[in-house]
Design an enzyme around this catalytic site. Sequence first.
Site, PDB file in Angstrom:
ATOM      1  N   ASP A  85     -10.367  77.495 -31.923  1.00  0.00           N
ATOM      2  CA  ASP A  85      -9.539  78.696 -31.867  1.00  0.00           C
ATOM      3  C   ASP A  85      -8.571  78.670 -30.694  1.00  0.00           C
ATOM      4  O   ASP A  85      -7.458  79.205 -30.791  1.00  0.00           O
ATOM      5  CB  ASP A  85     -10.436  79.931 -31.778  1.00  0.00           C
ATOM      6  CG  ASP A  85     -10.984  80.319 -33.137  1.00  0.00           C
ATOM      7  OD1 ASP A  85     -11.247  79.414 -33.947  1.00  0.00           O
ATOM      8  OD2 ASP A  85     -11.152  81.519 -33.397  1.00  0.00           O
ATOM      9  N   CYS A 126     -18.885  76.229 -32.044  1.00  0.00           N
ATOM     10  CA  CYS A 126     -17.769  77.155 -31.826  1.00  0.00           C
ATOM     11  C   CYS A 126     -17.618  78.197 -32.932  1.00  0.00           C
ATOM     12  O   CYS A 126     -18.378  78.243 -33.882  1.00  0.00           O
ATOM     13  CB  CYS A 126     -16.501  76.364 -31.576  1.00  0.00           C
ATOM     14  SG  CYS A 126     -16.551  75.540 -29.952  1.00  0.00           S
ATOM     15  N   ASP A 127     -16.564  78.974 -32.800  1.00  0.00           N
ATOM     16  CA  ASP A 127     -16.433  80.306 -33.372  1.00  0.00           C
ATOM     17  C   ASP A 127     -16.839  80.468 -34.838  1.00  0.00           C
ATOM     18  O   ASP A 127     -17.689  81.281 -35.163  1.00  0.00           O
ATOM     19  CB  ASP A 127     -14.989  80.786 -33.204  1.00  0.00           C
ATOM     20  CG  ASP A 127     -14.610  80.950 -31.758  1.00  0.00           C
ATOM     21  OD1 ASP A 127     -15.139  80.219 -30.916  1.00  0.00           O
ATOM     22  OD2 ASP A 127     -13.753  81.791 -31.455  1.00  0.00           O
ATOM     23  N   LYS A 128     -16.187  79.776 -35.752  1.00  0.00           N
ATOM     24  CA  LYS A 128     -16.446  80.013 -37.174  1.00  0.00           C
ATOM     25  C   LYS A 128     -17.514  79.083 -37.721  1.00  0.00           C
ATOM     26  O   LYS A 128     -18.026  79.298 -38.820  1.00  0.00           O
ATOM     27  CB  LYS A 128     -15.146  79.816 -37.986  1.00  0.00           C
ATOM     28  CG  LYS A 128     -13.961  80.580 -37.446  1.00  0.00           C
ATOM     29  CD  LYS A 128     -14.276  82.046 -37.219  1.00  0.00           C
ATOM     30  CE  LYS A 128     -13.202  82.751 -36.419  1.00  0.00           C
ATOM     31  NZ  LYS A 128     -13.021  82.265 -35.057  1.00  0.00           N
ATOM     32  N   CYS A 200     -16.387  77.737 -24.849  1.00  0.00           N
ATOM     33  CA  CYS A 200     -15.755  78.376 -23.694  1.00  0.00           C
ATOM     34  C   CYS A 200     -16.739  79.274 -22.950  1.00  0.00           C
ATOM     35  O   CYS A 200     -17.574  79.934 -23.551  1.00  0.00           O
ATOM     36  CB  CYS A 200     -14.528  79.158 -24.140  1.00  0.00           C
ATOM     37  SG  CYS A 200     -13.255  78.100 -24.855  1.00  0.00           S
ATOM     38  N   GLU A 451      -6.520  85.383 -34.836  1.00  0.00           N
ATOM     39  CA  GLU A 451      -7.081  85.854 -33.575  1.00  0.00           C
ATOM     40  C   GLU A 451      -5.940  85.900 -32.555  1.00  0.00           C
ATOM     41  O   GLU A 451      -5.202  84.934 -32.417  1.00  0.00           O
ATOM     42  CB  GLU A 451      -8.163  84.871 -33.134  1.00  0.00           C
ATOM     43  CG  GLU A 451      -8.899  85.244 -31.897  1.00  0.00           C
ATOM     44  CD  GLU A 451     -10.060  84.288 -31.639  1.00  0.00           C
ATOM     45  OE1 GLU A 451     -11.119  84.476 -32.248  1.00  0.00           O
ATOM     46  OE2 GLU A 451      -9.881  83.338 -30.864  1.00  0.00           O
ATOM     47  N   SER A 477      -9.675  87.467 -29.946  1.00  0.00           N
ATOM     48  CA  SER A 477     -10.626  86.539 -29.360  1.00  0.00           C
ATOM     49  C   SER A 477     -11.696  87.328 -28.626  1.00  0.00           C
ATOM     50  O   SER A 477     -11.443  88.431 -28.127  1.00  0.00           O
ATOM     51  CB  SER A 477      -9.900  85.618 -28.374  1.00  0.00           C
ATOM     52  OG  SER A 477     -10.820  84.943 -27.552  1.00  0.00           O
TER      53      SER A 477
END
Length: 562
Positions: A85, A126-128, A200, A451, A477
């Site tokens: 992202d 990570c995110d997704k 992150c 995002e 985010s």
Amino acid sequence: MSKESMKERSSAMTEGLDRGPHRSLMKALGWTDREIHQPIIGIVNSANEIIPGHVHLNRIVECVKAGVRNAGGTPVSFPTIGVCDGISMGHTGMKYSLASRELIADSVEIMATAHPFDALVFVPNCDKIVPGMLMAALRLNVPCIFVSGGPMLAGKVPGHTTERNLASMFEAVGMKQSGKMDDETFKSWEDNVCPTCGSCSGMFTANSMNCLTEALGMALPGNGTIPAVYAARERLAKEAGYKVMEILDKNLRPRDIINEDSFMNALTVDMALGCSTNTMLHLPAIAHNAGIDFNIFKANEISAKVPNLCHLAPAGPHHIQDLHEAGGIMAVMKELAEAGLLKGDLMTVTLDTIENSYKNATNYNPEVIRPIDNPYQVTGGLAVLKGNLALEGAVVKQSAVSPEMLVHTGPARVFESEEESIQAIYNKEIKDGDVIVIRYEGPKGGPGMREMLSPTSAIAGMGQDKTVALLTDGRFSGATRGASIGHVCPEAAQGGLIGLVEEGDEIFIDIPNRILELKVDEKTLAERKKAWKPKTPSITTGYLARYAKSVTDASKGAVFKD
């Protein structure tokens, strides 16, 4: 359970005379007869060389394999895609981020059905990728366990005592644009804010979801917080490999672990941690795949009872490594349990209850994890707003909003895309008190629901995070702070009221009372509605065009229509 009964699924491709051709192909892989006839464990590996959170995952996967082999299984790794992202932020690539979640879930379903593994170990970060894998796990309902790649360490910029993170770097762009930072300092930040591999370092979406996977009971304690570069992360991966064989032996499946009560536990932990607003997309999507109805307004009920115990970046100065050193998710859960806010008798991948994971936890730092009677705020980290602008809801991370912006009335500054808004912010066209409205960025209208860390960071970098609000039918985010309200439903592309807002309209925001209102009379709105025409999406071909036709709105988790 015998080895034969543990091969309930894989025997369909390994056992019997008519499976000789299948075994022949497996021998082409270098497998021995023993490996073929042992339980076969699929390892869902999201390693790639473009995401800092995933660049080291082959190392984690090798540790999982070691655990599986030592416990008598045959491990086999297969890949999924993943989008960073941070790197896709601020350009067309971000339109594909949320949309990738469905592809991840679908691809795991395909791979684990075409090759019927007996159990699965999911290795996301990570995110997704995390929610996509959780969605697949619940669809398949095969014995499984999750072990993430872990967070990166926070950055230390020479000459600064405060640790920095990726959000700091996005805000540095605004500081540079406004003349508050020189070239040398900017380069120093660029070189140092992301010092290691890993997700992150703040309580952004990736770490939020990895922590909630632990709270849901689908990962071992430490999954959400052990830093990527610590040897303890490798040890945890080996333990996950051992444990999946025990889970298989007991035939414990995701739907035995995840139910309405475990979702309420996760939402309670979410509020205490101050997680990313994106959890309000992912938890409903995961629940949908479990056959559970998840109403996002339930978050307000939980928030009213659950205090915010952690101020992790972007809400405060602490990072995930600090949370780990303070006792991690189990220490947070123990604080919540002592106030009677959790259901403790729920099964987890430990093969024991969640209570037996957190009951002996210790809070080593009462500033990083505030005691239940001394919270950062008495309500939880997230709030779901409602009003004529958001009949089906809008989401804000209230724990990262300055007190002076919790209630705000201001004139709308309307933009049809993220890019237009960023340009206006950097050109100093946004004045104190304004409410930036960014529309046609929802799941259908984007398409892809981008995002938007870039505009929120630009506002902060320009020093306006305590004077300017932003609302959008897109999303933010987990690194976003300030009065940033996303997931406005219905979105503009569906005829939502956000599509009828005009420059200068008065918008009223009352986060404590969960209100989001456009102060325009009904007659005027009816006239605007007659003249309204939906904007043509910027992408009308390929996967995103198909995505736009199939995706539901954000309040339903932006899943595909059944």
